[in-house]
Design a protein around this motif. Structure first.
Motif, short mmCIF file in Angstrom:
data_model
loop_
_atom_site.label_atom_id
_atom_site.label_comp_id
_atom_site.label_asym_id
_atom_site.label_seq_id
_atom_site.Cartn_x
_atom_site.Cartn_y
_atom_site.Cartn_z
N ILE A 132 0.84 -1.20 0.00
CA ILE A 132 0.00 0.00 0.00
C ILE A 132 0.87 1.25 0.00
O ILE A 132 0.57 2.24 -0.67
CB ILE A 132 -0.97 0.00 1.21
N GLU A 133 2.00 1.21 0.69
CA GLU A 133 2.91 2.35 0.69
C GLU A 133 3.41 2.64 -0.73
O GLU A 133 3.51 3.80 -1.14
CB GLU A 133 4.10 2.09 1.62
N GLU A 134 3.71 1.59 -1.48
CA GLU A 134 4.16 1.77 -2.86
C GLU A 134 3.02 2.32 -3.73
O GLU A 134 3.24 3.17 -4.59
CB GLU A 134 4.69 0.45 -3.43
N PHE A 135 1.80 1.86 -3.48
CA PHE A 135 0.65 2.42 -4.19
C PHE A 135 0.54 3.92 -3.93
O PHE A 135 0.32 4.70 -4.85
CB PHE A 135 -0.66 1.72 -3.79
N LEU A 136 0.68 4.32 -2.67
CA LEU A 136 0.58 5.74 -2.31
C LEU A 136 1.63 6.56 -3.05
O LEU A 136 1.34 7.65 -3.55
CB LEU A 136 0.72 5.93 -0.80
N GLN A 137 2.82 6.02 -3.15
CA GLN A 137 3.89 6.72 -3.87
C GLN A 137 3.55 6.83 -5.36
O GLN A 137 3.66 7.91 -5.96
CB GLN A 137 5.21 5.99 -3.67
N LEU A 138 3.13 5.75 -5.99
CA LEU A 138 2.83 5.75 -7.42
C LEU A 138 1.65 6.67 -7.75
O LEU A 138 1.65 7.34 -8.79
CB LEU A 138 2.51 4.33 -7.90
N SER A 139 0.66 6.70 -6.88
CA SER A 139 -0.54 7.48 -7.13
C SER A 139 -0.36 8.96 -6.79
O SER A 139 -1.22 9.78 -7.09
CB SER A 139 -1.74 6.92 -6.35
N GLY A 140 0.74 9.29 -6.11
CA GLY A 140 0.99 10.67 -5.73
C GLY A 140 0.40 11.04 -4.38
O GLY A 140 0.41 12.21 -4.00
N LEU A 141 -0.12 10.07 -3.64
CA LEU A 141 -0.74 10.36 -2.35
C LEU A 141 0.24 10.33 -1.17
O LEU A 141 -0.14 10.67 -0.06
CB LEU A 141 -1.89 9.41 -2.07
N SER A 142 1.48 9.90 -1.40
CA SER A 142 2.42 9.88 -0.28
C SER A 142 2.92 11.30 -0.01
O SER A 142 3.02 12.11 -0.92
CB SER A 142 3.60 8.95 -0.58
#
Length: 143
Positions: A132-142
């Motif tokens: 999920i952390e990697e998803f947040l980074q890819l989606s721009g939400l991190s």
């Protein structure tokens, strides 16, 4: 197991504010973190490595992103693969490019077919996330 519901639970556990539509069957939602907001269409695979999504649903996500009053930073499709924390992230811009290049196909029913065999050939347009952390980074939400 409903991978989309588990995906949403995991996002919330990491501080993402999730606002779902009234009809949960639509499986798209607004995700906000650190002042950034996007529309996410999360979809799980019925057959491993294949996702079949109604074209109208993709169009509705894109239309929500384009409305200035929604104050969104973008939209995308999260194709969940075997687990709620793994899958492909396709941003709205990359979706259009994948479709235009023929790497995503349309069925006679009007549904859009995503195939992992084709997607893995284009990690620049459809990166695979393993957490999920990697998803947040890819989606721009991190943050």
């Amino acid at each position: 197991m409903d991978l989309v519901a588990d995906f949403i639970t995991r996002l919330r556990a990491l501080g993402v504010e999730v606002r779902e539509t009234a009809d949960r069957r639509e499986k798209f939602f607004r995700a906000t973190k650190s002042g950034k907001a996007i529309v996410v269409l999360a979809h799980e695979s019925k057959d491993i490595g294949l996702w079949d999504i109604r074209e109208g649903l993709l169009e509705e996500c894109e239309a929500n992103w384009e409305k200035p009053e929604n104050k969104l930073d973008g939209w995308g499709v999260s194709l969940l693969d075997k687990d709620a924390a793994t899958g492909y992230w396709i941003s709205g811009d990359n979706y259009s490019e994948l479709f235009d290049c023929g790497f995503v196909s349309q069925k006679r029913s009007g549904a859009i077919l995503f195939d992992s065999k084709r997607l893995c050939e284009h990690p620049d347009l459809a990166p695979y996330f393993r957490s999920i952390e990697e998803f947040l980074q890819l989606s721009g939400l991190s943050a």
